[in-house]
Design an enzyme around this catalytic site. Structure first.
Site, PDB file in Angstrom:
ATOM      1  N   SER A 275      16.536   8.938  22.022  1.00  0.00           N
ATOM      2  CA  SER A 275      15.213   9.408  21.611  1.00  0.00           C
ATOM      3  C   SER A 275      14.744   8.741  20.325  1.00  0.00           C
ATOM      4  O   SER A 275      13.559   8.446  20.169  1.00  0.00           O
ATOM      5  CB  SER A 275      15.232  10.929  21.442  1.00  0.00           C
ATOM      6  OG  SER A 275      15.618  11.560  22.640  1.00  0.00           O
ATOM      7  N   HIS A 333      14.281  11.919  15.621  1.00  0.00           N
ATOM      8  CA  HIS A 333      12.955  11.563  16.143  1.00  0.00           C
ATOM      9  C   HIS A 333      12.042  11.072  15.011  1.00  0.00           C
ATOM     10  O   HIS A 333      11.369  10.041  15.147  1.00  0.00           O
ATOM     11  CB  HIS A 333      12.323  12.770  16.835  1.00  0.00           C
ATOM     12  CG  HIS A 333      12.998  13.140  18.110  1.00  0.00           C
ATOM     13  ND1 HIS A 333      12.495  14.093  18.969  1.00  0.00           N
ATOM     14  CD2 HIS A 333      14.148  12.702  18.688  1.00  0.00           C
ATOM     15  CE1 HIS A 333      13.293  14.217  20.012  1.00  0.00           C
ATOM     16  NE2 HIS A 333      14.306  13.387  19.852  1.00  0.00           N
TER      17      HIS A 333
END
Length: 389
Positions: A275, A333
């Site tokens: 991610s 993230h």
């Protein structure tokens, strides 16, 4: 682990209660001896019984109540100096290797084009189409079907963009790692090297390996779909080699940000997934082309700009980091997204456009090695790509 803790606790309670078992056994022995007629031995056992009672009084504190749970094990505060040095070194090696790879790729393309022209002239000058027609008729039906299948696969591969071809290799690696998670014999190895945790003894290597690791199929499909969607745009902007350097560096940098946040909050738990690297790719494209229209796969009627999508994702991850949501690694993230924005705005000028000295040094080393290995000792053809930006 629950079973192991239960067994350990049971063993400790039995250890504390062991004096009772000895005392009960000592009380039963006099009774049996009196029944056999050994009265003198019974008197002797009275003194022993008193001794046993004294031992029981001495060991009475453990019997006062059930033993409590052991104190929680204190986790040492991890040191992040080695992961930080690994992040800087790995990112530098990634961009240096990407510059050398671009040089070798351009040089190979030039040489392949020259060889292809010479081969085409040779084939067209010596043989006609009748030769290939006879050669095709000599093949069996299985060989023809195999050649047609290879031709179809080659046509499909050529129809893909350069970014989709690059993303295909990354997807294949992630799929292989996902299969390794399903092998019971590899569980310990996967947890040690393919999950990142600052409290683990192995800190550096999992920073890059965890970027290719997914345990859930849904998690992998979601990340790889986003990567496939934005791969053509990012490769057209940066090129294949620079894209690979950004992707690998983003995976390590996002893990480093996750390490820092976990150490600051004291919440040490393993993380895995691509991610962070995918967020860097998404953020780079959205920053470079903020007015591009995006949509949702299941809601094609809903559209929004790339700039607004990036702002919404950053806001959600920021809220998750502040509120302590643990469904995703929001720190990773945010680290990947901020790196993608920074690289498109400033990093490209500071890093990639200053690769020319390294490429020249590599070209000189290759030229010296080529001159020493060429049988005729003639000048080597200088390949392009060293000074392009």
């Amino acid at each position: 682990m629950a079973c192991r803790g239960f067994i350990t606790k049971w063993g400790k309670t039995e250890f504390y209660r062991s004096p009772n078992t000895f005392s009960r056994c000592s009380r039963l022995n006099p009774y049996q001896q009196q029944r056999s007629g050994f009265r003198r031995e019974a008197k002797r056992t009275d003194t022993k019984k008193g001794n046993v009672n004294q031992q029981q009084t001495k060991t009475s504190p453990p019997e006062a109540g059930p033993p409590g749970p052991p104190p929680p094990r204190k986790v040492k505060q991890p040191r992040l100096f080695r992961p930080l040095m690994f992040t800087v070194g790995f990112a530098g090696c990634s961009f240096g290797g990407a510059a050398i790879l671009q040089y070798e790729t351009l040089k190979a393309r030039v040489q392949t084009a020259k060889d292809g022209e010479e081969l085409e002239k040779l084939v067209m000058g010596s043989q006609d189409m009748a030769y290939w027609h006879d050669w095709w008729n000599q093949l069996s039906s299985f060989q023809r079907q195999l050649l047609l299948l290879v031709s179809m696969v080659d046509d499909f591969w050529r129809s893909l963009t350069e970014g989709q071809r690059t993303a295909t290799g990354i997807i294949a690696i992630n799929a292989a790692v996902l299969c390794c998670w399903r092998i019971p014999a590899m569980q310990r190895t996967m947890i040690k090297y393919f999950t990142s945790n600052p409290a683990s003894k192995t800190q550096c290597l999992p920073m890059i390996l965890s970027s290719f690791s997914h345990y859930s199929i849904i998690h992998m499909v979601a990340n790889m779909y986003v990567l496939w969607t934005f791969s053509s745009g990012i490769v057209s902007l940066l090129g294949k080699e620079q894209f690979l350097a950004v992707y690998l560096s983003a995976g390590v940098i996002s893990t480093m940000v996750s390490y820092a946040c976990k150490t600051a909050t004291g919440r040490f738990y393993p993380s895995l997934g691509a991610s962070g690297a995918v967020m860097a790719v998404l953020a780079a494209v959205c920053t470079k082309v903020p007015e591009a229209k995006l949509g949702i796969i299941f809601l094609p009627m809903v559209t929004f700009t790339a700039g607004n999508a990036l702002k919404a994702l950053v806001a959600i991850d920021t809220a998750g980091l502040v509120l302590g949501w643990r469904l995703f690694d929001h720190a990773a993230h945010l680290g990947g997204a901020l790196f993608g924005v920074w690289y498109v705005a400033y990093g490209h000028k500071l890093i990639w456009r200053r690769r020319e000295p390294l490429v020249k040094l590599w070209h000189e080393l290759r030229s010296k090695g080529g001159k020493g290995s060429r049988p005729g000792g003639g000048p080597e053809v200088r390949g392009g790509g060293g000074g392009q930006k």
